[in-house]
Enzyme design. Sequence first.
Site, PDB file in Angstrom:
ATOM      1  N   HIS A   1       0.823  -1.206   0.000  1.00  0.00           N
ATOM      2  CA  HIS A   1       0.000   0.000   0.000  1.00  0.00           C
ATOM      3  C   HIS A   1       0.860   1.260   0.000  1.00  0.00           C
ATOM      4  CE1 HIS A   1      -3.862   1.993   0.766  1.00  0.00           C
ATOM      5  NE2 HIS A   1      -3.109   2.913   1.337  1.00  0.00           N
TER       6      HIS A   1
ATOM      7  N   HIS B   1     -10.633   1.588  -1.601  1.00  0.00           N
ATOM      8  CA  HIS B   1     -10.748   1.088  -0.225  1.00  0.00           C
ATOM      9  C   HIS B   1     -11.534  -0.215  -0.283  1.00  0.00           C
ATOM     10  CE1 HIS B   1     -10.696   2.576   4.182  1.00  0.00           C
ATOM     11  NE2 HIS B   1      -9.480   2.350   3.756  1.00  0.00           N
TER      12      HIS B   1
ATOM     13  N   ASP C   1      -6.224  13.469   1.079  1.00  0.00           N
ATOM     14  CA  ASP C   1      -5.093  13.533   0.143  1.00  0.00           C
ATOM     15  C   ASP C   1      -4.914  14.937  -0.419  1.00  0.00           C
ATOM     16  OD1 ASP C   1      -3.829  11.038   0.293  1.00  0.00           O
ATOM     17  OD2 ASP C   1      -5.403  10.102  -0.870  1.00  0.00           O
TER      18      ASP C   1
ATOM     19  N   GLN D   1     -12.296   0.591   9.971  1.00  0.00           N
ATOM     20  CA  GLN D   1     -12.360   1.880  10.648  1.00  0.00           C
ATOM     21  C   GLN D   1     -13.720   2.521  10.433  1.00  0.00           C
ATOM     22  OE1 GLN D   1      -9.093   3.472   8.221  1.00  0.00           O
ATOM     23  NE2 GLN D   1      -8.872   1.269   8.053  1.00  0.00           N
TER      24      GLN D   1
ATOM     25  N   ASP E   1      -1.312  13.846   5.391  1.00  0.00           N
ATOM     26  CA  ASP E   1      -2.412  13.179   6.071  1.00  0.00           C
ATOM     27  C   ASP E   1      -1.906  11.920   6.759  1.00  0.00           C
ATOM     28  OD1 ASP E   1      -1.952  12.007   3.448  1.00  0.00           O
ATOM     29  OD2 ASP E   1      -3.659  10.733   3.923  1.00  0.00           O
TER      30      ASP E   1
ATOM     31  N   GLU F   1      -4.522   3.415  12.600  1.00  0.00           N
ATOM     32  CA  GLU F   1      -5.031   4.162  11.465  1.00  0.00           C
ATOM     33  C   GLU F   1      -6.299   4.907  11.832  1.00  0.00           C
ATOM     34  OE1 GLU F   1      -5.005   1.622   8.028  1.00  0.00           O
ATOM     35  OE2 GLU F   1      -2.850   1.315   8.250  1.00  0.00           O
TER      36      GLU F   1
ATOM     37  N   GLN G   1      -8.887   7.626  12.172  1.00  0.00           N
ATOM     38  CA  GLN G   1      -9.173   8.564  11.080  1.00  0.00           C
ATOM     39  C   GLN G   1      -9.014  10.020  11.516  1.00  0.00           C
ATOM     40  OE1 GLN G   1     -10.368   7.574   7.770  1.00  0.00           O
ATOM     41  NE2 GLN G   1      -9.304   5.784   8.574  1.00  0.00           N
TER      42      GLN G   1
ATOM     43  N   SER H   1      -4.478  -1.424  -6.507  1.00  0.00           N
ATOM     44  CA  SER H   1      -4.939  -2.345  -5.473  1.00  0.00           C
ATOM     45  C   SER H   1      -4.832  -3.738  -6.065  1.00  0.00           C
ATOM     46  CB  SER H   1      -6.380  -2.000  -5.095  1.00  0.00           C
ATOM     47  OG  SER H   1      -6.946  -3.053  -4.350  1.00  0.00           O
TER      48      SER H   1
END
Lengths: 251, 1003
Positions: free
Chosen positions: B230, B302, B324, B456, B484, B526, B528, B772
């Site tokens: 990733h 995602h 982003d 998440q 980010d 992770e 958010q 991905s």
Amino acid sequence: MKANKPNVLILRAPGTNCDFETAYAFELAGASAERVHVNRLLEDPSLLDRFEILCFPGGFSFGDDVAAGRILATELRHNLFEPLHRFKEAGRLILGICNGFQILVKSGLLLADDEAQPKATLTWNKSGVYTDRWAHLTVDGGKCVFLKGITSLYLPVAHAEGRFVGRDEAVLDQLQANGQLALRYVPDENPNGAERNVAGLCDETGRVFGLMPHPERYIDPTQHPYWTRLEHLPEVGDGLALFRNAVEYFG
Amino acid sequence: MLWEIDIFAAGNQVDRAGEQAACDARDLGFSAISGISAARGYLIEGDLTAEQVTTLAESFLAEGVTERTVVAPVGDMSLCSPFGTRGTVVYVLPKPGVTDTVADNARRAFVNFDVQATGCRTFKKYWIRGLPDDQVRLLASKLLANDAIEQAVFGTLPFKHLQVGSPYDFKLRTVPIRAMSDEDLQNLSKDGQLFLSLTEMQTIRDYFASLDRDPTDIELETVAQTWSEHCSHKTLAGRIDYSGPEGNIHFENMLKETIFTATVQIRKNLGPADRCVSVFADNAGVMTFTDDYNICFKVETHNHPSALEPYGGANTGLGGVIRDPMGTGMGAKPVCNTDVFCFAPPKYDEELPEGLLHPRRIIRGVVSGVRDYGNRMGIPTVNGAVYFDRRYLGNPLVYCGNVGLIPVDMSFKNPLPNDLIVAIGGRTGRDGIHGATFSSAELTHQSETLSGGAVQIGNAITEKMVLDVMLQARDRRLYNAVTDCGAGGFSSAVGEMGEEIGAEVALDSAPLKYEGLSYTEIWISEAQERMVFSVPEEKWPEFKALCESENVEAVVLGRFKPTGRLVLTYNGTVVADLDMRFLHDGRPPVIRQANYVPAPAEPLAPRPEGDLHPAETAVSAGIDTDSLADDLEAILSSLNVASKHWVIRQYDHEVQGGSVVKPLVGARCDGPGDAAVLRPVITSRRGAVISCGMNPLYGDLDTGAMAASAIDEAARNAVAVGADPSTIALLDNFCWGNTDRPETLGSLVHASLVCHNVSVGYGMPFISGKDSLNNEFRPAGEEPISIPPSLLISAMGQVPDAGKCVTMDLKGAGNNLYLVGATKNELGGSHWALVRRLGGGTPPSLDIAVARRTLYAVHEAIDQSLVRACHDLSEGGLAAAAAEMAFAGDLGARLWIDAIDLPLDAKQLASLAALPGLSERVVPNVMRLFAESNSRFLIEVEPEKCAAFEKIFADADVPLTQIGKVTEEKRLVAADGETKLIDLPIDRLKTVWIKPFDLGNDY
């Protein structure tokens, strides 16, 4: 240019998201608009004295958690009710758009509670889901300052909790007789199942007004959903008239 | 005391949640169900009186006009069947530690009532009637609760307290990696969810052996995060030995040598006319826009999280991609979102493999997850697409994009040595531990339990608050850099920003959601809605005060110390001390084999009995008559083509006030627009045009044809509404199967090589991309199911005056209709072949030079205001485009399709005529109506403008055929001479198109 531009306080809170374009609409209509965080008002309520118009713009204040507008409305009810009430009594204007309308209704600023009971509310759309679409609207009566001289409008709605519900028929009858059910959806374009097709509601003075549709989203002719088909593009969108009415009220 | 508040619809209101649940339950086959009642509620803990809780319930938590409440201590009998509700009781609660924003915000607001609660949690409660207990349990797991984030409790709530977490006892852990055998290393990688290869593990072992020490667990985790697929894209940006139709090619860095090279060459060709500002360098690709602003665009996927928890996965997918642009340069303001989804068909009625959610549930969850984040952030979601194929059953694809606006002089960041490392926004919890490494792993039926922590839940309002203060801080120049916290959390954010400097971080300074997190969990969480800033020490007080003034939490995590090392401490103890160079450059190159052999060219032929194409859906049943009207109806009602209004209407596509061309257009606001146009700078007329192109069906035949067609489609869509082709920038998102297989990787390399050629030929640079891989699902004991190669191309173009844009709806009876471009014998992968159940055939080709001239000619005609309506030809070809234009415009159209030239030899004709239901007479018309050849548009022109319009295409040497007229009569007529092949009222066409994909309110 006009000598004295009315000053507009655009109140923002966590989750407010229509503040920039609403400020722009007021500016275009000839006002001077300032975006102010609710924390500044809580720290110093006398801030209100500088302004002629108070606007609660659209968005998802506090995520609309618990219910749309509920947390900010509760905050206002408990901590700013007096100064806001004075602002209203001083003959100034208050406008609530979409989430702002929900806040006005749930804080008791638009319709005072009787025996501590709210007279009406805005709740989940009949469809149960958020909907973004345009609707034709008609104006009922001449009480509302913001709707002066307007008979019909075409504006977008974009909400999940916009269904107007009165506590009972008697309350609705009274509001209607009093000219407060000022803005209605054309019956077959009611997007949320609102009782009596109510899209916007004003207080007894006509100076406090809340509406679910977004007038700030139809200021420019290219915001119309099928402007590319229109034979004659209007100079400005229907929504600008509301903001001009507010400005001219002080003119 | 733990109090429970149940909130019900008042007697005169509909129990919407109950009715919906009952309807969904019947949908899932629980036919015995006789009814469900539902309530929502709150658990509140604290030293509170019944009166206090009742006040909260009645004056705050419930809606007095439409709801009623019951208040009692947890376990009280009065909570069993209030207001006469009957049935088996099921509570559904978020698992401890899962974000519950409603509860958090509600609890904060309790202070208005002078109530101090120590805990608050929301729940849903159901009374289920007509099902035995074991069925109720099954229903709970299939419909009501998602085990990844929620727990179901039957009967009475068993707990007395809500606290989460317990104090953490610090103990530094080292991993004795130096002593490990290869087998040990592999086990460590797998069991520790590091997902590193043996070579990588050996490299780490040897590195620490050379240092004469073992790594700490956090050092190992940091390396794994940084080296994850990733974060580093090691497969596609790695060494590949490729053999394919292009010959044998050795790549040192495949992406760099294909897609990125195309951009470099275009920029060189353009010289001073180059519009790229920052490409493949920052969190989003940046292009020039107005004198004051640049514009940036990023599209992410995602997929894995959305497969496990569709709502949370899609929710944080959009939330993540919004960060982003926010983390690009000195921070962009997000101005619009895009969303493209790939699902299995909603009417899937076969047995589901263990561990999978039903497609309907995935679709509903994904759509509402994107909705709730985008709408709450106040960012319009303006463009997208939805594709259906059964191969997405275990691996739904969720592509989310975001466009941002950034002041010209703030387009680059520059963290400086000794700047403070500052984190703002959400607190850190156990959310998404191992998300970065997890997205590199294949999903198995155990993934749900194994990796549930990787899911998440987002809180859009926290992110909106972060955005509000970030833009103010940016304009006051209070920081030197921002990025980010995405996959890998602080680990990635600090690691990236401090790569060239070095960093020292005190992990104990991070604010936590609850006690008990280890130093490693803090580092790789992770959670958010967090952004990391590089703040000069002298600006920190002002930065902090600004954040506090809007209730945004900001803390100093550490400092970018110019040591070239990453040093982490916990309560003063050093827990990691790594060389940045090893972290970022120490990864051993992955060398992979790739080969590609295009599927052998086979003529169109009926698929064997029972061999469904995975993209076939119930509504696209086989047709074997020569009535082409039936074909058109079947195509319009196939899920890929059918209206997406059910999704679009749930998204606010107008907030921010810049909407010019909406996703739904036309006389009744329901026609499928080609691309979205918005004016992101409210005072400017300049428009940004956003579109996309994708067609996995072509990829089954040839991934090169798929790539070329996707780029052409994205460009056509943008140009069709008015974008200037010289302004268009492209983004690639490769979602593929398991690229450890050389043929799977080869099919991707082949597509990348074609992307390079088309990009250079069109002069449209790629500015950003993401991949991905390993999108495969392995049901217990069975062969893995791989997704089809799925390349999404997103395009961002510009139009100097948004007032010149056009839409696809027909505008006036009597106007002429022109077909732009050449129609070829290209029915392979077409929707016509799909509804006829035909396999094989030739997918659409692309003549790059002609395609380029076509795009520029169409733009010139639009720019000169010669075009009344313009629609690109894609799935369903000419017939589908004409039908859509007609019903969107509430007008009819008459087409004389024999005017279309066809290059068709006798042998091809005979072969096709032999197909069931076809004849030599009908075959050419099938091709004219349904071929999906690229570079074609259908355009409406007023009679007085036809001469000027035709001249543009003659001058450009682009095929142009006048093939019809707009009619007052609301019918679509397509005729070959006197023979009417299609003659249908537009209402009928619209009905079959609008109904199939509407999952709303079907109770």
